[in-house]
Design a protein around this motif. Structure first.
Motif, PDB file in Angstrom:
ATOM      1  N   PRO A  63     -41.131  -0.939  -8.594  1.00  0.00           N
ATOM      2  CA  PRO A  63     -41.482  -0.483  -9.945  1.00  0.00           C
ATOM      3  C   PRO A  63     -40.857  -1.348 -11.043  1.00  0.00           C
ATOM      4  CG  PRO A  63     -40.949   1.387  -8.552  1.00  0.00           C
ATOM      5  CD  PRO A  63     -40.598   0.170  -7.763  1.00  0.00           C
ATOM      6  N   PHE A  64     -39.631  -1.765 -10.836  1.00  0.00           N
ATOM      7  CA  PHE A  64     -38.952  -2.640 -11.801  1.00  0.00           C
ATOM      8  C   PHE A  64     -39.671  -3.978 -11.916  1.00  0.00           C
ATOM      9  CE2 PHE A  64     -35.617  -5.953 -12.378  1.00  0.00           C
ATOM     10  CZ  PHE A  64     -35.215  -5.621 -13.661  1.00  0.00           C
ATOM     11  N   LEU A  65     -39.972  -4.596 -10.790  1.00  0.00           N
ATOM     12  CA  LEU A  65     -40.647  -5.893 -10.788  1.00  0.00           C
ATOM     13  C   LEU A  65     -42.060  -5.789 -11.356  1.00  0.00           C
ATOM     14  CD1 LEU A  65     -39.429  -7.080  -7.282  1.00  0.00           C
ATOM     15  CD2 LEU A  65     -38.793  -8.107  -9.473  1.00  0.00           C
ATOM     16  N   GLU A  66     -42.727  -4.711 -11.068  1.00  0.00           N
ATOM     17  CA  GLU A  66     -44.088  -4.509 -11.572  1.00  0.00           C
ATOM     18  C   GLU A  66     -44.112  -4.444 -13.098  1.00  0.00           C
ATOM     19  OE1 GLU A  66     -46.972  -4.548 -10.276  1.00  0.00           O
ATOM     20  OE2 GLU A  66     -46.872  -4.006  -8.145  1.00  0.00           O
ATOM     21  N   ARG A  67     -43.116  -3.839 -13.687  1.00  0.00           N
ATOM     22  CA  ARG A  67     -43.060  -3.731 -15.148  1.00  0.00           C
ATOM     23  C   ARG A  67     -42.951  -5.105 -15.799  1.00  0.00           C
ATOM     24  NH1 ARG A  67     -38.804   0.899 -16.419  1.00  0.00           N
ATOM     25  NH2 ARG A  67     -37.681  -0.984 -16.990  1.00  0.00           N
ATOM     26  N   TYR A  68     -42.126  -5.966 -15.230  1.00  0.00           N
ATOM     27  CA  TYR A  68     -41.979  -7.309 -15.807  1.00  0.00           C
ATOM     28  C   TYR A  68     -43.235  -8.146 -15.593  1.00  0.00           C
ATOM     29  CZ  TYR A  68     -37.187  -6.643 -17.195  1.00  0.00           C
ATOM     30  OH  TYR A  68     -36.054  -6.191 -17.837  1.00  0.00           O
ATOM     31  N   LYS A  69     -43.851  -7.972 -14.444  1.00  0.00           N
ATOM     32  CA  LYS A  69     -45.096  -8.705 -14.191  1.00  0.00           C
ATOM     33  C   LYS A  69     -46.189  -8.249 -15.150  1.00  0.00           C
ATOM     34  CE  LYS A  69     -48.149 -10.176 -10.430  1.00  0.00           C
ATOM     35  NZ  LYS A  69     -47.834 -11.607 -10.611  1.00  0.00           N
ATOM     36  N   ALA A  70     -46.307  -6.951 -15.350  1.00  0.00           N
ATOM     37  CA  ALA A  70     -47.327  -6.413 -16.252  1.00  0.00           C
ATOM     38  C   ALA A  70     -47.102  -6.853 -17.686  1.00  0.00           C
ATOM     39  CB  ALA A  70     -47.344  -4.887 -16.162  1.00  0.00           C
ATOM     40  N   ALA A  71     -45.832  -7.022 -18.058  1.00  0.00           N
ATOM     41  CA  ALA A  71     -45.498  -7.428 -19.422  1.00  0.00           C
ATOM     42  C   ALA A  71     -45.609  -8.940 -19.621  1.00  0.00           C
ATOM     43  CB  ALA A  71     -44.091  -6.965 -19.769  1.00  0.00           C
ATOM     44  N   GLY A  72     -45.807  -9.670 -18.539  1.00  0.00           N
ATOM     45  CA  GLY A  72     -45.927 -11.120 -18.641  1.00  0.00           C
ATOM     46  C   GLY A  72     -44.609 -11.828 -18.889  1.00  0.00           C
ATOM     47  N   VAL A  73     -43.506 -11.190 -18.547  1.00  0.00           N
ATOM     48  CA  VAL A  73     -42.182 -11.792 -18.732  1.00  0.00           C
ATOM     49  C   VAL A  73     -41.851 -12.659 -17.509  1.00  0.00           C
ATOM     50  CG1 VAL A  73     -39.709 -11.335 -18.978  1.00  0.00           C
ATOM     51  CG2 VAL A  73     -41.387  -9.870 -20.138  1.00  0.00           C
ATOM     52  N   PRO A  74     -41.535 -13.934 -17.713  1.00  0.00           N
ATOM     53  CA  PRO A  74     -41.159 -14.771 -16.569  1.00  0.00           C
ATOM     54  C   PRO A  74     -39.919 -14.222 -15.868  1.00  0.00           C
ATOM     55  CG  PRO A  74     -41.551 -16.122 -18.522  1.00  0.00           C
ATOM     56  CD  PRO A  74     -41.529 -14.688 -18.975  1.00  0.00           C
ATOM     57  N   VAL A  75     -39.920 -14.329 -14.546  1.00  0.00           N
ATOM     58  CA  VAL A  75     -38.796 -13.863 -13.733  1.00  0.00           C
ATOM     59  C   VAL A  75     -38.343 -15.004 -12.835  1.00  0.00           C
ATOM     60  CG1 VAL A  75     -37.992 -12.175 -12.039  1.00  0.00           C
ATOM     61  CG2 VAL A  75     -39.709 -11.508 -13.742  1.00  0.00           C
ATOM     62  N   VAL A  76     -37.052 -15.306 -12.882  1.00  0.00           N
ATOM     63  CA  VAL A  76     -36.471 -16.329 -12.015  1.00  0.00           C
ATOM     64  C   VAL A  76     -35.396 -15.673 -11.162  1.00  0.00           C
ATOM     65  CG1 VAL A  76     -35.351 -18.580 -11.847  1.00  0.00           C
ATOM     66  CG2 VAL A  76     -36.904 -18.098 -13.763  1.00  0.00           C
ATOM     67  N   MET A  77     -35.511 -15.816  -9.854  1.00  0.00           N
ATOM     68  CA  MET A  77     -34.461 -15.337  -8.968  1.00  0.00           C
ATOM     69  C   MET A  77     -33.316 -16.338  -8.982  1.00  0.00           C
ATOM     70  SD  MET A  77     -34.536 -14.598  -4.856  1.00  0.00           S
ATOM     71  CE  MET A  77     -35.711 -13.263  -4.989  1.00  0.00           C
ATOM     72  N   VAL A  78     -32.099 -15.842  -9.202  1.00  0.00           N
ATOM     73  CA  VAL A  78     -30.894 -16.671  -9.197  1.00  0.00           C
ATOM     74  C   VAL A  78     -29.970 -16.099  -8.142  1.00  0.00           C
ATOM     75  CG1 VAL A  78     -29.016 -17.632 -10.562  1.00  0.00           C
ATOM     76  CG2 VAL A  78     -31.203 -17.096 -11.663  1.00  0.00           C
ATOM     77  N   THR A  79     -29.773 -16.833  -7.062  1.00  0.00           N
ATOM     78  CA  THR A  79     -29.140 -16.253  -5.887  1.00  0.00           C
ATOM     79  C   THR A  79     -28.221 -17.236  -5.178  1.00  0.00           C
ATOM     80  OG1 THR A  79     -29.622 -15.281  -3.688  1.00  0.00           O
ATOM     81  CG2 THR A  79     -31.244 -16.819  -4.558  1.00  0.00           C
ATOM     82  N   ASP A  80     -27.047 -16.748  -4.780  1.00  0.00           N
ATOM     83  CA  ASP A  80     -26.121 -17.543  -3.970  1.00  0.00           C
ATOM     84  C   ASP A  80     -26.556 -17.487  -2.515  1.00  0.00           C
ATOM     85  OD1 ASP A  80     -24.539 -18.144  -6.132  1.00  0.00           O
ATOM     86  OD2 ASP A  80     -23.008 -16.645  -5.690  1.00  0.00           O
ATOM     87  N   MET A  81     -26.782 -18.652  -1.922  1.00  0.00           N
ATOM     88  CA  MET A  81     -27.094 -18.702  -0.497  1.00  0.00           C
ATOM     89  C   MET A  81     -27.902 -19.961  -0.230  1.00  0.00           C
ATOM     90  SD  MET A  81     -26.420 -17.532   2.330  1.00  0.00           S
ATOM     91  CE  MET A  81     -26.811 -16.956   3.951  1.00  0.00           C
TER      92      MET A  81
END
Length: 221
Positions: free
Chosen positions: A121-139
């Motif tokens: 649900p969280f990810l869907e909201r950002y996708k629907a709003a057209g907000v770019p999402v970048v995963m920033v992850t250690d590994m």
């Protein structure tokens, strides 16, 4: 700001989301403990030594690798942990066994992952709003790519940045700046950035250029 669920975070006014993966979108500890049990079970069968001795070897090797590669993605390398374990147990670098035990860990870990209920649900909201999402992850990049594929969340991210790619781990500013520079390719005008993760010491970024709102999700509390 601390939040108890991802859906407490508003998308309004956000131009870019920098999002953690491990223990933010799924539970790390549950998967790690399950996978480690499978690794040590397979190692005990292959090497015919006690579970206690294997635990000692594993944690000694993890400590040595983490110290030798501190601040980099290789500090998390299960391949190096297992290589050290096998070398201590057999006195040789048995590549076939090392690869077998490495996959015993990661294969079981990845199969055991489940998204937290609030993740999609969280990810869907950002996708629907057209907000770019970048995963920033250690590994290590290859491992994180496998996780994303297993969780079937790749469609929600415009880009990924791993500490292997960046050459540094969070909270070093460069890993976040690399993510921002990627996002600028598709959204040249950024003002407000949200950083979301579970670790108060690592998932944090400040900038003289952008407004940055940092949210720490309380997991396993």
């Amino acid at each position: 700001m601390e939040v108890t669920t991802l859906t407490d975070i508003s998308v309004e006014g956000t131009d870019l989301l920098l999002l953690d993966l491990d223990n933010t979108l799924y539970e790390y500890k549950r998967c790690h403990e399950f996978a480690l049990d499978k690794l040590l079970e397979a190692a005990q069968k292959a090497l015919n030594i006690s579970a206690e001795q294997l635990h000692q070897y594993y944690y000694a090797c993890r400590k040595a690798v983490s110290h030798a590669h501190i601040g980099t993605a290789n500090s998390h390398s299960r391949l190096f942990y297992v290589q050290g374990l096998v070398e201590r147990a057999t006195g040789t670098t048995d590549a076939g066994l090392i690869m077998q035990l490495h996959e015993a860990y990661w294969g079981n870990y990845i199969d055991y992952m489940e998204l937290y209920d609030d993740a999609v649900p969280f990810l869907e909201r950002y996708k629907a709003a057209g907000v770019p999402v970048v995963m920033v992850t250690d590994m290590l990049a290859g491992i994180q790519f496998r996780k994303v594929e297993q969780l079937q969340i790749g469609r929600y991210f415009n880009y990924m940045v791993t500490s292997e790619e960046a050459g540094v781990e969070k909270p070093h500013p460069y890993i976040f700046e690399l993510a921002i520079n990627k996002a600028l390719q598709i959204k040249p005008s950024l003002r407000n950035i949200a950083v979301v993760g579970d670790n108060v010491k690592k998932d944090i970024y400040t900038s003289p250029v952008y407004r940055v709102d940092v949210y720490h999700i309380l997991r396993n509390e």
